[in-house]
Write a protein that holds these residues in place. Structure first.
Motif, PDB file in Angstrom:
ATOM      1  N   VAL A 130       9.046   1.519   2.537  1.00 13.95           N
ATOM      2  CA  VAL A 130       8.440   2.853   2.633  1.00 13.95           C
ATOM      3  C   VAL A 130       9.510   3.936   2.441  1.00 13.95           C
ATOM      4  CG1 VAL A 130       7.244   4.444   4.175  1.00 13.95           C
ATOM      5  CG2 VAL A 130       6.541   2.071   4.076  1.00 13.95           C
ATOM      6  N   ILE A 150       2.411   2.933   4.538  1.00 11.30           N
ATOM      7  CA  ILE A 150       1.630   1.758   4.144  1.00 11.30           C
ATOM      8  C   ILE A 150       0.339   1.790   4.949  1.00 11.30           C
ATOM      9  CG2 ILE A 150       1.485  -0.760   4.140  1.00 11.30           C
ATOM     10  CD1 ILE A 150       4.539  -0.809   3.914  1.00 11.30           C
ATOM     11  N   LEU A 185       0.080   1.734  -0.743  1.00 11.24           N
ATOM     12  CA  LEU A 185       1.358   2.385  -0.489  1.00 11.24           C
ATOM     13  C   LEU A 185       1.161   3.816  -0.950  1.00 11.24           C
ATOM     14  CD1 LEU A 185       4.369   2.627   0.160  1.00 11.24           C
ATOM     15  CD2 LEU A 185       4.839   1.753  -2.147  1.00 11.24           C
TER      16      LEU A 185
END
Length: 397
Positions: free
Chosen positions: A32, A46, A127
């Motif tokens: 991330v 996420i 994502l």
């Protein structure tokens, strides 16, 4: 509320990854952070999206949280399996009134997301990167976001496999144990039929002898079909089952014949509340239902209740949902994922078994592109549901 076989497959896949019940793999936060850096934004997350909620399992720029699915921006687009980039969410009809855009929850302007898709093709989330000011992503940044989404799924897969492979056995041992478990009830039925024929004082009466021996022969034939189906399944390693149109009531009828002895011993009743013609591998579907019904009989009777098992099927827009309900003691919510592991069992060791029946059922459901899960039964016990999607190109009706 879950309404499609696709939804059920997603719920099952998410449960198997364990990310909602356990601490997510630490590698995810690093991915991330990389996504936010590459896309030059301050926030990335996420999202895992089930039938009711969006779960933020790893985030940069804010603390991860849970929100209702209807409030999620990603829930509006993730099932399409495509990268989405929106320069200003206020100007996009999909997001303009969303609370993450209006200021009720946040003030998202730049929005971009890449779907998280399992190896079986089931989208389970995104994502996502976003910013408080309008902006855009270059083609290179978009490609990077897609690559990182794939890496997230790889991390989840590795985590799942590491849990499921805690106990490693030789492949032949695994197949042998599965066959031994799945064949025990049919062979008991054969033994019971033959015992009736041997002990009957009027064996010389041909009609009765012929009927009993014919039933024994039918049970043996089903054993052979199940062996063939399971062996092919074990050897195929992901190959598609040999699907054909089957009537659920016919499959349940053959399973009831094979479970004649435990049914008689427990006084159990098995009924089919609804019927449908669905598409599945008939041998593997019989193995699956026999496991579920045999478990329902065994655990309900062990709790001191006369088992009443109801098998139903609901036709969905994209497939079918089979439900096996019992009136037994139920399975605690905390155990409803664990029991699908090999050698994992609900309850205590007082009920005999190897603990591989539900694991076998899960493999069969997934081989069909579907999923399996456990809920409370309307009768107060356990409901095990199995989602079977339609095959590609097959129309409803």
């Amino acid at each position: 509320m879950v309404t499609t076989a696709r939804d059920l497959a997603r719920v099952s896949a998410i449960a198997d990854y364990g990310v909602l019940d356990e601490e997510p793999p630490p590698d995810l936060r690093g991915v991330v952070q990389l996504a936010a850096t590459l896309c030059a934004v301050s926030a990335a997350v996420i999202n895992i999206i089930d039938d009711r909620h969006q779960h933020q399992i790893a985030a940069i720029g804010f603390e991860p949280d849970v929100c209702a699915r209807e409030d999620s921006m990603c829930a509006a687009v993730f099932e399409r399996g495509e990268l989405v980039v929106v320069s200003d969410a206020r100007t996009d009809a999909r997001f303009a009134t969303n609370p993450f855009v209006t200021g009720e929850i946040a003030t998202v302007r730049l929005y971009a997301s890449s779907p998280l898709v399992t190896p079986e093709g089931v989208p389970i989330g995104t994502l996502c990167v976003f910013g408080d000011e309008p902006g855009d992503l270059s083609l290179t940044q978009q490609e990077a976001l897609g690559i990182l989404a794939t890496q997230i799924v790889d991390v989840l897969e590795l985590s799942r496999l590491s849990r499921s492979l805690r106990v490693t056995n030789d492949r032949l041992t695994q197949v042998a144990s599965q066959l031994g478990h799945d064949l025990r009830n049919p062979l008991s039925a054969v033994a019971g039929f033959l015992e009736l024929a041997i002990d009957d004082p009027d064996l010389e009466k041909a009609p009765f002898a012929v009927e009993v021996l014919t039933r024994a022969e039918s049970a043996t034939a089903r054993v052979m079909a199940m062996v063939s189906g399971l062996v092919d399944f074990a050897r195929s390693e992901g190959a598609a089952p040999h699907a054909e149109t089957v009537e659920l009531s016919g499959v349940v009828s053959s399973v009831i014949d094979d479970l004649a002895k435990p049914l008689a011993d427990s006084g159990a009743r098995v009924t089919v509340s609804s019927d449908a013609r669905l598409v599945a591998d008939p041998s593997l579907l019989a193995v699956l239902l026999q496991n579920l019904i045999a478990n329902a009989i065994k655990f309900t009777a062990a709790g001191g209740t006369t088992p009443h098992i109801v098998v139903g099927v609901e036709e969905l827009d994209d497939g079918w949902r089979i439900a096996v309900d019992d009136n037994g003691p139920g399975i605690a919510p905390a155990d409803r994922v664990r029991v699908f592991g090999r050698s994992q069992r609900a309850g205590t060791g007082a009920v005999p078994g190897l603990g591989i029946g539900l694991s076998t059922c899960q493999r069969i459901a997934r081989a069909h592109g579907g999923g399996i899960g456990i809920d409370d039964s309307p009768s107060g016990g356990t409901r095990v549901w199995v989602a079977l999607p339609r095959t590609r190109g097959e129309s409803r009706g």
